[in-house]
Design an enzyme around this catalytic site. Structure first.
Site, PDB file in Angstrom:
ATOM      1  N   GLY A 161       0.892  -1.386  -0.067  1.00 13.18           N
ATOM      2  CA  GLY A 161       0.056  -0.098  -0.084  1.00 13.18           C
ATOM      3  C   GLY A 161       0.987   1.344   0.023  1.00 13.18           C
ATOM      4  CB  SER A 162       0.418   4.795   0.957  1.00 13.78           C
ATOM      5  OG  SER A 162      -0.126   4.797   2.357  1.00 13.78           O
ATOM      6  CB  SER A 182      -0.406  -6.796  -2.472  1.00 16.03           C
ATOM      7  OG  SER A 182      -0.452  -5.456  -1.906  1.00 16.03           O
ATOM      8  N   GLY A 239       4.209  -2.687  10.969  1.00 16.34           N
ATOM      9  CA  GLY A 239       2.609  -2.721  10.732  1.00 16.34           C
ATOM     10  C   GLY A 239       1.856  -2.889  12.043  1.00 16.34           C
ATOM     11  NE  ARG A 240      -2.178  -0.867  14.191  1.00 17.02           N
ATOM     12  CZ  ARG A 240      -1.397   0.245  13.806  1.00 17.02           C
ATOM     13  NH1 ARG A 240      -0.122   0.298  13.753  1.00 17.02           N
ATOM     14  NH2 ARG A 240      -2.241   1.509  13.380  1.00 17.02           N
ATOM     15  CD  GLU A 269       2.296  -1.756  20.061  1.00 17.75           C
ATOM     16  OE1 GLU A 269       1.947  -0.277  20.085  1.00 17.75           O
ATOM     17  OE2 GLU A 269       2.770  -2.408  18.913  1.00 17.75           O
ATOM     18  CG  HIS A 287       3.033   1.965  17.891  1.00 16.38           C
ATOM     19  ND1 HIS A 287       2.177   0.934  18.180  1.00 16.38           N
ATOM     20  CD2 HIS A 287       3.067   2.558  16.849  1.00 16.38           C
ATOM     21  CE1 HIS A 287       1.095   1.065  17.095  1.00 16.38           C
ATOM     22  NE2 HIS A 287       1.882   2.102  16.288  1.00 16.38           N
TER      23      HIS A 287
END
Lengths: 323, 323
Positions: A161-162, A182, A239-240, A269, A287
């Site tokens: 993505g971006s 993707s 990302g996450r 987190e 983060h």
């Protein structure tokens, strides 16, 4: 919708206690309330200010549930200082015709920059060698384990993505060979497409996780992916945390199943698995990928502009489509 | 020059004790002697092996003076595993018609990569935040000092040679605005040229030192340059320690006269000013910019190829021109 007033509307700032960058700039134009300083439980606090609050500024993705929103009958707009807005109950906003805005892609460049910084940090052992010097061990030239070249490394981007695209663009002049996975092939993109992450892992030295966390991507990097990437494999996660099976990642690192990781995000987190604290092939980041003073300045601008625009009937920037 | 033999010529390896990457690969094809294990003083050691040594492999830029060379009357070639060769008395080699080779630009990509890694490390506080997590301080989200954006930073390259150009090329997609100072304007280069370092410092946020150390560039970054760069200024040094006035740099950092530094090199390696060990805006690296396993593998190849070529009358790669 009631008539808007341009004189100092009441704005509720809903943020984690430590993130205060937006308070001072907002205070010049608005009357501010804060959830984090409330001496009473939040529902009680909300209902006691119910009539006055016309806008919420949401910082740091604290949940805004339907119940939270229902306690604010005068609420007209939620201005998110984040790119993400899935912490806001959009159905409730839509039903109430409450406007929602986000921060566009304000943090994208910074996140991509840190991805590269973490990759160089892991391959070239930057924080490990900084520790080595600070601990007084640098007493003889070149008497430490050497790192790995970035040039010619095969890098697989998970989620082009971006942010993934910005990472790829940055890595090109380093001589990295880029491919990606993707949901679908991106037309016009010069990188090799892999239909699944196992194929991407089999064909690459490095994986960089740039996708969003969904039911489909939860634990997309599991033990099988790490075994496939192999013992010289490096994984960067900006990302996450939930994209990786963190327990298995710790095991793989300790078993030498993969070579190293650079992590900006974690499953719970701010909890970080303590086993990582003593590993030299790991770079840890709190983060912070999107958190630069410059980006926070830009976001403050967006938030202020949107609040002022809203209360003077001007068009919003980065409105979230609720239809 | 005496006739060359292709059967296991005697090769003297002249290297720092800790850098042993070349020993094993060379041992398959040559009979090796080492200066660093000599139980007697080096001149004595050399003269006792005088007749047999036909080649020296020079690793880690240990001095090879005219006296050193004069102790080896059968010496025919000096193969440097370094890019630099100014540690070898070239006049003596020329007089004796001893061939000299270097490692081409084997380390250039790695050095440029680390320059970018150090810059991201300083601006985004990568090692500092890694320390923060490892020391157990990450107990609350976003409760630490934020870093600075790389995007739109004005970066001045000091010395736009092969490494400086590689650094510039890497920084372009980060959105950095590049200018440079060099002995002369480089035709065809798209970056703004500054005739002197003060002008470069005045116009930039970051200086990256990529030039070689000469009488002209000794302490090219003095206090005046740092004051001109200013309190948000960052300096990255992947050239040589002597390019900076290290004592003044320490003072400037402690006074907040500049914001931060990323240093791979120091004036008296392996000595590092201890005042730096407690500073958070500093990233320290033990002259590791060129030292990756990949580059050492390439250099080992060059050294072996050159020795084998020499002893079988084939052309050399990366010969140093002595005329």
């Amino acid at each position: 919708m009631e008539e808007k007033s341009s004189v100092s509307p009441m704005v509720l700032v809903h943020r984690p206690p430590a993130i205060d960058f937006i308070d001072e700039p907002l205070s010049h134009s608005f009357t501010l309330l804060y959830t984090h300083t409330s001496p009473v439980p939040i529902p009680h606090f909300l209902s006691s200010h119910a009539a006055s609050v016309r806008a919420v500024v949401s910082v740091g993705r604290l949940p805004m549930t339907a119940e939270f929103i229902s306690n604010l009958p005068s609420l007209e707009i939620v201005v998110c200082a984040s790119v993400g807005f899935d912490h806001v109950d959009l159905d409730e906003c839509k039903r109430r015709r409450i406007a929602v805005t986000n921060a566009g892609n304000a943090y994208g460049e910074d996140v991509a920059d840190l991805a590269v910084g973490l990759l160089i940090g892991v391959l070239r052992r930057v924080p490990a060698l900084d520790r080595y010097i600070r601990s007084g061990q640098y007493t003889r030239l070149w008497d430490y384990p050497f790192g790995f070249k970035l040039s010619k490394k095969k890098v697989g981007i998970v989620g082009l993505g971006s942010i993934g695209s910005l990472v790829a663009k940055r890595l090109e002049p380093f001589g990295c060979i880029i491919s990606y996975n993707s949901r679908s092939l991106k037309p016009g993109v010069p990188y090799l497409y892999h239909t699944d992450i196992l194929s991407l892992a089999a064909d690459n030295d490095v994986l960089i996780l740039c996708c969003s966390l969904t039911d489909e991507t939860q634990h997309i990097v599991n033990r099988e992916v790490m075994e496939t990437l192999g013992k010289y494999g490096v994984i960067i996660n900006i990302g996450r945390g939930g994209l990786m099976d963190e327990k298995e990642m710790v095991k793989c690192l300790m078993e030498g199943m993969i070579w190293g990781v650079g992590l900006d995000v974690f499953e719970n987190e701010p909890e970080v698995p303590e086993e990582l604290f003593s590993l030299e092939n790991v770079v840890l980041s709190p983060h912070s990928a999107g958190m630069t003073l410059g980006s926070l300045g830009n976001v403050t601008e967006f938030v202020l502009t949107n609040l002022k625009a809203f209360f003077s009937d001007q068009p919003l920037i980065f409105p979230v489509q609720l239809d």
